[in-house]
Design a protein around this motif. Structure first.
Motif, mmCIF file in Angstrom:
data_model
loop_
_atom_site.group_PDB
_atom_site.id
_atom_site.type_symbol
_atom_site.label_atom_id
_atom_site.label_comp_id
_atom_site.label_asym_id
_atom_site.label_seq_id
_atom_site.Cartn_x
_atom_site.Cartn_y
_atom_site.Cartn_z
ATOM 1 N N ASP A 1 66.450 30.136 -60.826
ATOM 2 C CA ASP A 1 66.216 30.815 -59.551
ATOM 3 C C ASP A 1 67.043 32.092 -59.462
ATOM 4 N N LEU B 1 62.752 31.217 -63.241
ATOM 5 C CA LEU B 1 62.404 30.275 -62.169
ATOM 6 C C LEU B 1 63.320 29.059 -62.152
ATOM 7 N N GLY C 1 56.839 36.698 -65.177
ATOM 8 C CA GLY C 1 58.224 36.765 -64.715
ATOM 9 C C GLY C 1 58.967 38.001 -65.173
ATOM 10 N N MET D 1 66.684 35.344 -49.870
ATOM 11 C CA MET D 1 67.699 36.057 -50.635
ATOM 12 C C MET D 1 67.746 35.451 -52.047
ATOM 13 N N TRP D 2 67.844 36.290 -53.050
ATOM 14 C CA TRP D 2 67.857 35.817 -54.448
ATOM 15 C C TRP D 2 69.173 36.159 -55.118
ATOM 16 N N ARG D 3 69.492 35.412 -56.174
ATOM 17 C CA ARG D 3 70.611 35.791 -57.032
ATOM 18 C C ARG D 3 70.121 36.820 -58.027
ATOM 19 N N VAL D 4 70.928 37.824 -58.262
ATOM 20 C CA VAL D 4 70.623 38.830 -59.277
ATOM 21 C C VAL D 4 71.860 38.976 -60.141
ATOM 22 N N ASP D 5 71.666 38.964 -61.444
ATOM 23 C CA ASP D 5 72.816 39.104 -62.339
ATOM 24 C C ASP D 5 72.393 39.831 -63.605
ATOM 25 N N ARG E 1 67.407 41.725 -54.360
ATOM 26 C CA ARG E 1 68.174 40.541 -53.969
ATOM 27 C C ARG E 1 67.712 40.022 -52.609
ATOM 28 N N MET E 2 67.361 40.941 -51.733
ATOM 29 C CA MET E 2 67.033 40.541 -50.375
ATOM 30 C C MET E 2 65.538 40.292 -50.154
ATOM 31 N N HIS F 1 62.546 37.130 -64.012
ATOM 32 C CA HIS F 1 62.732 36.137 -62.972
ATOM 33 C C HIS F 1 62.774 34.755 -63.607
ATOM 34 N N GLU G 1 62.411 40.597 -52.563
ATOM 35 C CA GLU G 1 61.723 41.000 -53.779
ATOM 36 C C GLU G 1 60.210 41.060 -53.662
ATOM 37 N N PHE H 1 67.154 36.482 -60.730
ATOM 38 C CA PHE H 1 66.620 37.657 -61.416
ATOM 39 C C PHE H 1 67.693 38.153 -62.376
#
Lengths: 167, 123
Positions: free
Chosen positions: B88, B85, B66, B1-5, B39-40, B83, B42, B90
């Protein structure tokens, strides 16, 4: 107050009509990802999968891009052509909150200067450990999965996709 | 799972959020569904070509590491996302509707906003 895309989605989902539209799009994207997983597990290109299914490669691309909206029967028929069947489940519509430990980071990721290479590296690690999804219960946020049809013997045991060391 | 903002500019505006909020329900659910999948999951979006690298400039093959387009070809929208890095995460930079006319100016705008983001992030 600063909002994230997830906050905005949660707010929009309070509207039932919007939730229905979102549910439709979510299902199409879920199936797109499921079909791509199935294709890659069989080491097929879109063209070779299209040939097996008796459809065009552009249509496979549409299915995998979440652009097409086939009926459930059509999906079952297509998957049967590659000895798979669709298994559906349900999960909460609302986005999952971020867990305390967030995802996996491969060793050496901090040194990666090319995010594309980094993502491909993660993907190849995940690909090597993933075979077929055989959840013993419906996983949270899982929409669809594919399973071999009864005539096809099971070749893989249940596994979780693992990308590296947990932080 | 990633952070997206969303990317927040020095003036406080969030160009990607402003663009998404301006869209109607013919495409907004599609945007939300793909952002949530980003987010889930990618990596799989790269395989599906829902997430594709953005090039340094038109006519070159060299990509900006990226920097990606999150997209729906059927509904003809794109969102540039970076992205980060180190953080961590997006970051959603800019969005546009793809029309028959070249969207290169939109991609140029996205590249410009990315440069602004990178300069303010000290990368």
């Amino acid at each position: 107050m600063s909002t994230t895309p997830t906050d905005d989605l949660l707010e929009r989902l309070k509207d039932t009509e919007y939730a229905k539209l979102y549910g439709e799009e979510n299902a199409k994207v879920d199936f797109a990802i499921t079909l791509t997983k199935a294709r890659k597990s069989l080491n097929l290109t879109q063209k070779s999968l299209a040939d097996k299914l008796g459809i065009s490669q552009p249509y496979v691309a549409k299915l995998e891009g979440g652009e097409a909206n086939p009926t459930l029967g059509r999906i079952g028929s297509l998957l049967a052509a590659i000895h798979l069947r669709l298994v559906t489940g349900t999960a909460p519509l609302k986005p999952e909150p971020m867990p305390a430990i967030t995802g996996f980071i491969p060793m050496g990721a901090a040194d990666a200067v090319n995010a594309g290479l980094y993502l491909r590296t993660r993907h190849s690690q995940e690909e090597s450990s993933w075979a077929f999804d055989f959840p013993s219960s419906v996983p949270v946020n899982a929409g669809t999965a594919t399973y071999p049809t009864p005539v096809e013997p099971r070749r893989y045991s249940a596994r979780e996709a693992v990308g590296g060391a947990a932080i | 799972m990633w952070r997206v903002d969303y990317y927040t500019r020095p003036n406080g505006r969030k160009p990607a959020k402003d663009w998404i909020d301006d869209q109607d329900n013919s495409i907004k659910p599609s945007i939300d569904a793909r952002i949530e999948k980003l987010r889930m999951e990618e990596l799989l979006l790269i395989e599906n070509r829902m997430l594709v690298p953005i090039r340094e400039k038109r006519g070159t093959r060299k990509i900006i590491p990226g920097f990606y387009e999150l997209k729906d070809r059927g509904k003809k929208w794109r969102i540039a996302t970076y992205h980060n890095l180190k953080e961590d995460i997006f970051v959603l930079i800019w969005g546009w509707r793809r029309t028959r006319a070249s969207p290169e100016r939109e991609i140029d705008k996205a590249r410009g906003l990315l440069q602004e983001y990178l300069s303010t992030e000290g990368e």
